[in-house]
Design a protein around this motif. Structure first.
Motif, short mmCIF file in Angstrom:
data_model
loop_
_atom_site.label_atom_id
_atom_site.label_comp_id
_atom_site.label_asym_id
_atom_site.label_seq_id
_atom_site.Cartn_x
_atom_site.Cartn_y
_atom_site.Cartn_z
N TRP A 61 0.84 -1.20 0.00
CA TRP A 61 0.00 0.00 0.00
C TRP A 61 0.88 1.25 0.00
O TRP A 61 0.60 2.23 -0.70
CB TRP A 61 -0.93 -0.06 1.21
N VAL A 62 1.93 1.24 0.78
CA VAL A 62 2.85 2.39 0.77
C VAL A 62 3.49 2.54 -0.60
O VAL A 62 3.69 3.65 -1.09
CB VAL A 62 3.92 2.22 1.87
N GLU A 63 3.76 1.40 -1.23
CA GLU A 63 4.32 1.45 -2.59
C GLU A 63 3.34 2.13 -3.54
O GLU A 63 3.74 2.94 -4.38
CB GLU A 63 4.63 0.02 -3.04
N ARG A 64 2.06 1.80 -3.36
CA ARG A 64 1.04 2.46 -4.21
C ARG A 64 1.03 3.96 -3.95
O ARG A 64 0.84 4.77 -4.85
CB ARG A 64 -0.35 1.89 -3.90
N ARG A 65 1.22 4.35 -2.69
CA ARG A 65 1.21 5.78 -2.37
C ARG A 65 2.40 6.50 -3.01
O ARG A 65 2.28 7.64 -3.48
CB ARG A 65 1.22 5.97 -0.84
N LEU A 66 3.55 5.82 -3.02
CA LEU A 66 4.71 6.42 -3.67
C LEU A 66 4.51 6.51 -5.18
O LEU A 66 4.99 7.44 -5.83
CB LEU A 66 5.97 5.61 -3.35
N GLU A 67 3.77 5.55 -5.71
CA GLU A 67 3.41 5.65 -7.13
C GLU A 67 2.53 6.87 -7.36
O GLU A 67 2.70 7.60 -8.33
CB GLU A 67 2.66 4.38 -7.57
#
Lengths: 312, 236
Positions: A61-67
């Motif tokens: 989910w954090v990866e999605r936020r960085l995206e």
């Protein structure tokens, strides 16, 4: 809570959220305490399912936020990667701090299966232990430690530069741990990196991490411009300077062509004093070479001063 | 004249592939993703389990974020800062990246700490301040343990409803710790199939959880969480 919001939270928790939803959902979570509590409870369920203190889907989910921030390319990553990618590949994390304020050129013998990288000879490709000892030689091109790391094409270090070293030992290695690193420069002179007449060679006990060697070598002091071959090994006993000299005498005349498949330890021959007890505790070797470029500036110091500085 | 071969190590001194380091410094999104994946576990541990620090001569203890949202917020902020151009350029690639990243994470937490000190200044002569200030009140407690046990019970009940094939997948993934690829190999399936089945099982668990909470009287076993959050929200 609205059904739509709940479904959005569920998609975040299951790793199936669409990139366009991320910002809106974050804003909703900030504003809505009940949504945050529901989200936290769902995350607890994922943690319990995965038996971990933080669920993989939380990290995704954090990866999605960085995206969504534009820092990562949206959609390029796995939507639900396995946990092995972050935990099992952490073997190299924590490589120790390099004492030398060196930068730049990292040279290492190719690992098995690597295509080779120029001057590095793919030695002993048939040896299953090939690549178990990896050596990096680092070049600070200015010798002042004030330049950021940058790759240098051509496999060279300026004659005004400084060298530093790092090694990595494969986790499968159970044998010798006393390190020796030395070089032979273009004149055939031996360069004592570790040990030196004043500095004992270290024991390399760690596995699968890069270990910095507390050693900086100023090239203006002793190194002639031209090719330098660097040899490293893990031995059952600390190498003596005499042993290094004897090994260098053999190696100075041996071939270093790319097609030479013979590891340098084998080129010494089994009776060589440097290899004492290598039949008892397995020894490893690594070899690489680079070029010392002619100096761009002349050191104003006397040879004695320069030599003293070079032993730091 | 023969061209001099290029000399380029497959790995940089910090342990990253050389191409990753080059891409990281250039801000390449693929390289940043790789760095995130390589290091997120280390930073997550710090933010989840806390750390000690000193401020104004006093010892403090940050006990870590228990709230998933707060933890992810801090994690996101850590990497967002770490991936800023100045931060990327400041990393020399020789030293290991983990300590650098953990320092950023600590600063993210300590910024919150400093903000809280400003909101709640100590009165002069106040001797009641504890030696350790807890930023997030999530120390292990009977309530915390009870919530954890309750969730484990819910998950166990959910697992009992699954067919054997689904339980086998979850066992491979979360008991034996196999990656999706390895689990796919073990089950003779494709990785995409594993990924899809896993997502469906996660959703099924959430559905089970929602049904459980809806069936509980006023959701009493967990409603304390939202109420506490609502109170905290009102007091902001």
């Amino acid at each position: 809570m609205r059904a739509g919001r709940r479904r959005g939270l569920d998609r975040a928790l299951t790793g199936t959220i669409e990139p366009g939803e991320v910002r809106g959902l974050i804003a909703a979570l900030r504003e809505d305490a009940a949504a945050r509590a529901s989200y936290d409870r769902g995350a607890r369920a994922m943690r319990a399912l995965e038996r971990r203190s933080v669920a993989q889907t939380e990290l995704d989910w954090v990866e999605r936020r960085l995206e969504a921030d534009g820092l990562l390319d949206a959609g390029a990553g796995d939507r639900a990667p396995g946990r092995a990618w972050s935990w099992a590949r952490g073997w190299w994390i924590g490589a120790s701090v390099l004492a030398a304020a060196a930068a730049v050129l990292a040279l290492r013998p190719p690992a098995p299966g690597d295509g080779g990288d120029g001057l590095l000879a793919p030695r002993g490709a048939a040896d299953p232990r090939a690549g178990w000892l990896a050596l990096s030689v680092l070049c600070d091109p200015t010798g002042r430690g004030d330049v950021p790391l940058a790759e240098v094409a051509g496999g060279s270090c300026p004659g005004d530069g400084t060298l530093a070293f790092a090694v990595r030992v494969d986790a499968r290695h159970r044998g010798a741990e006393h390190l020796v690193v030395f070089g032979i420069d273009a004149r055939g002179d031996v360069q004592y990196y570790l040990p030196t007449p004043d500095v004992a060679a270290p024991v390399v006990a760690r596995r699968d991490v890069w270990t910095s060697l507390d050693r900086a070598v100023r090239l203006p002091v002793n190194h002639a411009a031209g090719r330098v071959r660097v040899f490293a090994a893990l031995l059952p006993h600390p190498a003596s300077i005499d042993d290094v000299d004897a090994a260098a005498a053999v190696l100075a005349t041996s071939s270093t062509r790319r097609d030479d498949e013979t590891p340098w330890l084998d080129r010494l021959g089994p009776a060589h004093p440097l290899l004492a007890d290598c039949g008892v505790a397995e020894c490893l070797g690594a070899e690489l070479e680079f070029r010392v470029e002619p100096r761009a500036s002349r050191d104003a110091r006397s040879p004695a001063e320069a030599a003293e500085a070079g032993q730091q | 004249m023969q061209e001099e071969p290029r000399l380029e190590s497959p790995r940089s001194p910090c342990g990253w592939p050389t191409a990753t380091l080059r891409g990281f410094r250039a801000g390449d999104p693929a390289a940043l993703r790789e760095v995130y994946r390589l290091h997120v576990g280390d930073v997550t541990g710090l933010l989840r389990h806390g750390f000690s620090f000193e401020s104004a001569g006093r010892a403090h203890r940050f006990v870590g974020y228990d709230s998933a949202f707060e933890l992810q917020d801090a994690l996101h902020e850590t990497f967002r800062r770490a991936f800023e151009p100045a931060a990327r350029q400041a990393f020399d690639g020789i030293r290991p990246y983990t300590p650098y990243l953990r320092m950023i994470a600590r600063n993210v937490v300590l910024r919150t700490f400093r903000a809280q000190r400003e909101m709640f200044p100590l009165a002069d002569g106040d001797t009641a301040e504890p030696d350790a200030i807890v930023l997030v009140d999530t120390e292990p407690s009977a309530e915390h343990d009870a919530l954890a046990r309750e969730m484990q019970g819910i998950v166990r009940a959910f697992l009992d409803t699954l067919p054997a094939a689904d339980r086998e997948l979850l066992t491979l993934r979360f008991v034996e710790g196999l990656s999706q690829r390895d689990a796919a190999d073990s089950l003779g399936l494709g990785r995409q199939q594993i990924r899809g089945r896993e997502a469906k099982l996660r959703q099924a668990l959430l559905d089970h959880l929602h049904r459980h909470d809806a069936g509980t009287t006023l959701g009493a076993t967990w409603i304390a969480g939202p109420i506490a959050a609502l109170i905290a929200e009102a007091l902001r």
